[in-house]
Design an enzyme around this catalytic site. Structure first.
Site, short mmCIF file in Angstrom:
data_model
loop_
_atom_site.label_atom_id
_atom_site.label_comp_id
_atom_site.label_asym_id
_atom_site.label_seq_id
_atom_site.Cartn_x
_atom_site.Cartn_y
_atom_site.Cartn_z
N CYS A 106 0.11 18.88 17.41
CA CYS A 106 -0.68 19.83 18.19
C CYS A 106 -0.04 21.21 18.20
CB CYS A 106 -0.78 19.41 19.65
SG CYS A 106 -1.50 17.81 19.91
N GLY A 112 -1.92 21.15 13.39
CA GLY A 112 -3.04 20.24 13.64
C GLY A 112 -4.28 20.77 12.97
N ASN A 123 0.85 19.55 24.12
CA ASN A 123 1.48 19.22 22.84
C ASN A 123 2.61 18.25 23.14
OD1 ASN A 123 3.68 21.05 20.57
ND2 ASN A 123 2.65 19.12 20.27
N GLY A 124 2.57 17.08 22.53
CA GLY A 124 3.62 16.09 22.77
C GLY A 124 3.00 14.72 22.93
N TYR A 147 10.98 21.04 9.24
CA TYR A 147 9.67 20.96 8.60
C TYR A 147 8.50 21.47 9.43
CZ TYR A 147 5.52 18.71 6.60
OH TYR A 147 4.28 18.48 6.08
#
Ligand code: SF4
Length: 486
Positions: free
Chosen positions: A16, A42, A121-122, A262
């Site tokens: 996300c 995302g 987000n998570g 990344y």
């Protein structure tokens, strides 16, 4: 239908990106741009909620890319107001693989003191237990997303205002969360006590913004002020500015080290340094740890590029673009035929034969997950006439799944979970394969003494198996954590 991932199904995927802004004209246009810059976090769906003093709350949620859904004047005009939040998602929890539009964030709740929207987000590691408890007590869930628990916990809180209700709710939540939320007048940002996922604060004119990464501030011309601290909640009002609270019990921070390797964009700033520079440092460290005689250093595009440049600079072996990525893959073949689909990696990558032929080649990639892509790339390089192929990987072996907001295959599907480095070398049939060590990675991200094994400075669970928060839901479903060291 959600679009296919544009590049690779053999990578871990961040799930996300979040963005919020207050105190600007036409918040929705800023949010659309911010989400576009966060699209790498995302690609499946996105949503925006705004509030206008006359027209109230408005929202739009769509499958697909931001550029295809949130750029027309019609959609931006349907989202009026000076405050708003947005979200892009793949999917971590919820209807994984076949998302319904009801699972697309931001989520909205109407409370006695007014409405609030929230984007997360998570991953909440005790979401199943919370959901069971909330349903037993009468909550009616609209989606299958773990993030909706936060709205229901807020609804049950007895606090008098929305930021305090959110504090109450988030104290019950375990796992990783960076949150942007909004009321009619306030923009709220929160990071979990370990600070696993990123969140930054920016200033734009008289307004303020919050974003997963600084690249989303750059695109709208906002100034990067600072990272939100682990465990911090900021409540931002356009007139009175930023108020900061620390509502959780302090804990040592455990930022996701894979963001450096990344997930984050190379032009973002993390921990005071550009992600690009960190990746170059990872490549240098890799060259020191695992030298090999060769003629060329080539990145596996695009994410291996800064580490390959670092490896080349440190080793003195020339850098070359030995593999070229087809930039327009995913747009060209909207519905590829079976025959074209079977061409797999060749659709996305092509070997620069004139450079490779007769050469000993070092290929630098950011990670090996299932190993399927690495194997195909190696075949392409050999087909192009390379004499030797040496893989150098800019992360340690990925041997454990992530439960903190990153899509990982089950443990049995991770190559490093079932094979040693030597076995992987044989399996991939390459001349050599070396991963950066965990200590080497810590040095490259700025920890000169390496990893503190008694209290690691980052979350590195996907490499070490040491989970900073017990993934309670997964343990309940039978996941076996690494036994504690004697
Ligand atoms: S397990 Fe890995 S990917 Fe997940 S948060 Fe930790 S370091 Fe990041």
């Amino acid at each position: 239908m959600p679009p296919a991932h544009p590049f690779d199904d053999d990578k871990l995927r961040e799930e996300c990106g979040i963005f919020g802004v207050v105190g600007v004209q036409d918040a929705a246009s800023f949010i659309a741009l911010g989400l576009h810059a966060l699209q790498h976090r995302g690609q499946e769906a996105g949503g925006i909620v705004t509030h206008d003093p006359q027209l109230g709350f408005n929202s739009a949620r769509r499958f697909g890319y931001v550029r295809d859904n949130f750029t027309s004047s019609d959609i931006i005009e349907s989202l009026p107001g000076p405050i708003g939040i947005g979200h892009v998602r793949y999917s971590t929890a919820g209807s994984k693989g076949q998302t319904a539009i009801r699972d697309v964030q931001p989520f909205f709740g109407e409370f006695a003191m007014g409405g609030a929207a929230i984007a997360h987000n998570g991953n909440i590691t005790n979401a199943n237990a919370l959901r069971r408890e909330l349903i037993e007590r009468g909550s009616i869930f609209q989606s299958s997303s773990d993030s909706e628990c936060i709205i229901h916990l807020m609804a049950r809180s007895l606090q008098r205002n929305i930021p305090e209700r959110m504090e109450d709710a988030l104290r019950r939540v375990e796992g990783a969360f960076s949150v942007v939320a909004m009321t009619r007048t306030k923009l709220i940002g929160v990071r979990d006590p370990l600070g696993v996922r990123p969140l930054v604060l920016g200033k734009i004119g008289d307004g303020w913004c919050l974003a997963s990464e600084t690249c989303a501030l750059d695109i709208i011309g906002a100034e990067f002020l600072r990272e939100i601290e682990p465990g911090e909640m900021v409540v931002i009002n356009a007139d009175t500015g930023v108020e900061s609270h620390f509502p959780f019990r302090p804990q040592p921070s455990k930022f996701c080290i894979f963001e450096h390797v990344y997930f984050s964009r190379p032009d973002s700033i993390l921990g005071g340094r550009s992600v690009y520079e960190t990746r170059e440092a990872i490549g240098r460290e890799l060259a020191k740890e695992s030298p090999v005689e060769a003629d060329l250093v080539c990145p596996v595009p695009d994410s291996g590029t800064p580490a390959a440049i670092g490896y080349s600079l440190e080793s003195g072996i020339p850098y070359a673009m030995g593999i070229i990525r087809n930039q327009y893959m995913g747009r060209t073949f909207i519905e590829p035929t079976e025959q074209i689909r079977n061409m797999g990696v060749r659709l996305k990558l092509n070997v620069n034969r004139a450079l490779i032929e007769g050469k000993r080649v070092i290929l630098v990639d950011d990670s090996v997950v299932r190993g399927t892509t690495s194997r195909k790339i190696k075949e392409m390089i050999l087909d192009a006439g390379a004499k030797e192929v040496h893989f150098r990987i800019a992360s340690p072996p990925t041997a454990w799944p992530c439960f903190y907001g990153v899509d990982t295959p089950q443990r049995e599907k991770l190559l490093a979970a079932t094979m040693t480095e030597d076995e992987m070398t044989k399996h991939l049939a390459v001349d050599s394969l070396r991963f950066i060590s965990l200590d080497g990675l810590y040095r490259a991200v700025g920890e000169s003494q390496g990893r503190n094994k008694d209290c690691p400075q980052y979350c590195d669970a996907c490499f070490s198996g040491e989970y900073p928060v017990t993934p309670a839901d997964m343990v309940e479903q039978g996941f076996k954590m690494q036994p504690a060291a004697e």
